[in-house]
Design an enzyme around this catalytic site. Sequence first.
Site, mmCIF file in Angstrom:
data_model
loop_
_atom_site.group_PDB
_atom_site.id
_atom_site.type_symbol
_atom_site.label_atom_id
_atom_site.label_comp_id
_atom_site.label_asym_id
_atom_site.label_seq_id
_atom_site.Cartn_x
_atom_site.Cartn_y
_atom_site.Cartn_z
ATOM 1 N N HIS A 1 -78.036 57.775 39.905
ATOM 2 C CA HIS A 1 -77.597 58.418 41.149
ATOM 3 C C HIS A 1 -76.826 59.662 40.729
ATOM 4 O O HIS A 1 -75.800 59.553 40.074
ATOM 5 C CB HIS A 1 -76.713 57.476 41.961
ATOM 6 C CG HIS A 1 -76.486 57.932 43.373
ATOM 7 N ND1 HIS A 1 -75.918 59.144 43.679
ATOM 8 C CD2 HIS A 1 -76.770 57.353 44.565
ATOM 9 C CE1 HIS A 1 -75.855 59.278 45.000
ATOM 10 N NE2 HIS A 1 -76.363 58.208 45.560
ATOM 11 N N GLU B 1 -83.342 56.434 46.780
ATOM 12 C CA GLU B 1 -82.409 55.713 47.664
ATOM 13 C C GLU B 1 -81.658 56.687 48.563
ATOM 14 O O GLU B 1 -80.427 56.746 48.540
ATOM 15 C CB GLU B 1 -81.410 54.910 46.823
ATOM 16 C CG GLU B 1 -82.036 53.880 45.906
ATOM 17 C CD GLU B 1 -81.044 53.350 44.858
ATOM 18 O OE1 GLU B 1 -79.938 53.904 44.744
ATOM 19 O OE2 GLU B 1 -81.406 52.393 44.152
ATOM 20 N N LYS C 1 -75.883 51.332 53.399
ATOM 21 C CA LYS C 1 -74.439 51.502 53.551
ATOM 22 C C LYS C 1 -74.060 52.777 54.300
ATOM 23 O O LYS C 1 -73.015 52.841 54.936
ATOM 24 C CB LYS C 1 -73.754 51.469 52.178
ATOM 25 C CG LYS C 1 -73.758 52.771 51.386
ATOM 26 C CD LYS C 1 -72.748 52.693 50.237
ATOM 27 C CE LYS C 1 -72.585 53.974 49.456
ATOM 28 N NZ LYS C 1 -73.748 54.398 48.664
#
Length: 438
Positions: free
Chosen positions: A228, A298, A100
């Site tokens: 995250h 990530e 993204k």
Amino acid sequence: MVMAPSAIAIDHQETTILNDNKVDYLDTNNNHGVESDVTGFASKALIRKVLQEHIDRVNVDTCEPGEEDAFYVADLGEVYRQHLRWKLNLGRVKPFYAVKCNPDREVLRLLAKLGTGFDCASRAEIDMVLSLGVAPNRIIYAQPCKTKSYLRHARKVGVTQMTFDNTDELRKIKECYPDAELVLRILTDDSTSLCRLSAKYGASLLDAKELLALAKELGLNIVGVSFHVGSGASDPNSFGQAVKDARYVFDEAAELGYDLKMLDVGGGFVDETFEMFAGNLNEAIEEHFPPHVRVIGEPGRYYTSNAFTLAANVIARREVISEEEGEKAYMLYLNDGVYGNFSNIIFDHQHPVPQILSAPENKERLVEYSIWGPTCDGIDIIADRYFLPGVINIGDWLFFENMGAYTKCSATKFNGYNDDHEVIYISSEPGASALLGY
Ligand SMILES: *Cc1c(COP(=O)(O)O)cnc(C)c1O
């Protein structure tokens, strides 16, 4: 416009020539010592040269509408260097690039060749990565709240790994994809982060227990835990605490008979603090997770922020008197703004730094500017007070470094402006050039 493959082919020749020039440049400056410094320095010179060549081809007094549009130069050598830096500092953590952040096809193509995995959050992102020939087991569907039809699509194309963080999602997965490999996303303390995510996603440690029990009851396959910490965290221990919390969930899962094998440490890594955060994260992983636990991350912005430089044209100017200085100052209007590639100002809390690309620089005289976007909306402002050397005119160009993350992908067509700007691809690293065929 992203260059069509045929256009890229033409550019390859140009890139090769530029690379040769870069080698010359390197040779004459080889006394700098640290090799990476020299490379970074040469890379900047190469980018400047390509920016200049593009603007030399544009005459704002005669060109067709849009020929003077903002454009990018993307140095894929920078993505390559960031990958090596990741390997050196976080060897145990396999990166799954967060698509993204910048779904640029050349970036994805390089990362695919470098062997990274991919964090995809929608059907289109999954398909884009698969279309590069990446095996579905190199993808994690890292969106805790998935669209049902996308979930069925993931099943059809064989993407098995996915995150979840609530009971409704578990029931949905039971219905649409009962043999998926599930990763439980937990909450973190992201109070020191620039971009916070915990208000939207993540299960508390209390909820985690309930989720594990329900998953067991539904006969679902939980394989790991993810988090995250938010992007641009300022507390270097944010990863340490999150890893500890993940360990707690691993132990709770074990009590229910699960044998978790995967830890996903998420994204949020930024250039400036990378080594410090990596060190902290490594220590926590070594302390809490034995070697047989597979660790992935990530990273998004970490890979692409520095790789993209944006140039925009000054389309209008207004003379004003500076409130503070009582001197002449200027409002500059660019042909790109917060509804376009500067969307990172709104969505990502960034402060892009203007630099002069073409204008008669006068180093003796710093002039005050405010810099605005082209739309008729008052919030379309790029910098409200900035000093640059010399007087900038209509038709001149400014450029902005570090424009590779959360910029182009969140641009809009608001007010009829372009949302798809040209990218000129170059590579300042022979290794990246070889992989990409530049
Ligand atoms: C956006 C996002 C990332 C990437 O974040 P960066 O700050 O760009 O590293 C990683 N994982 C998830 C789940 C995300 O939503």
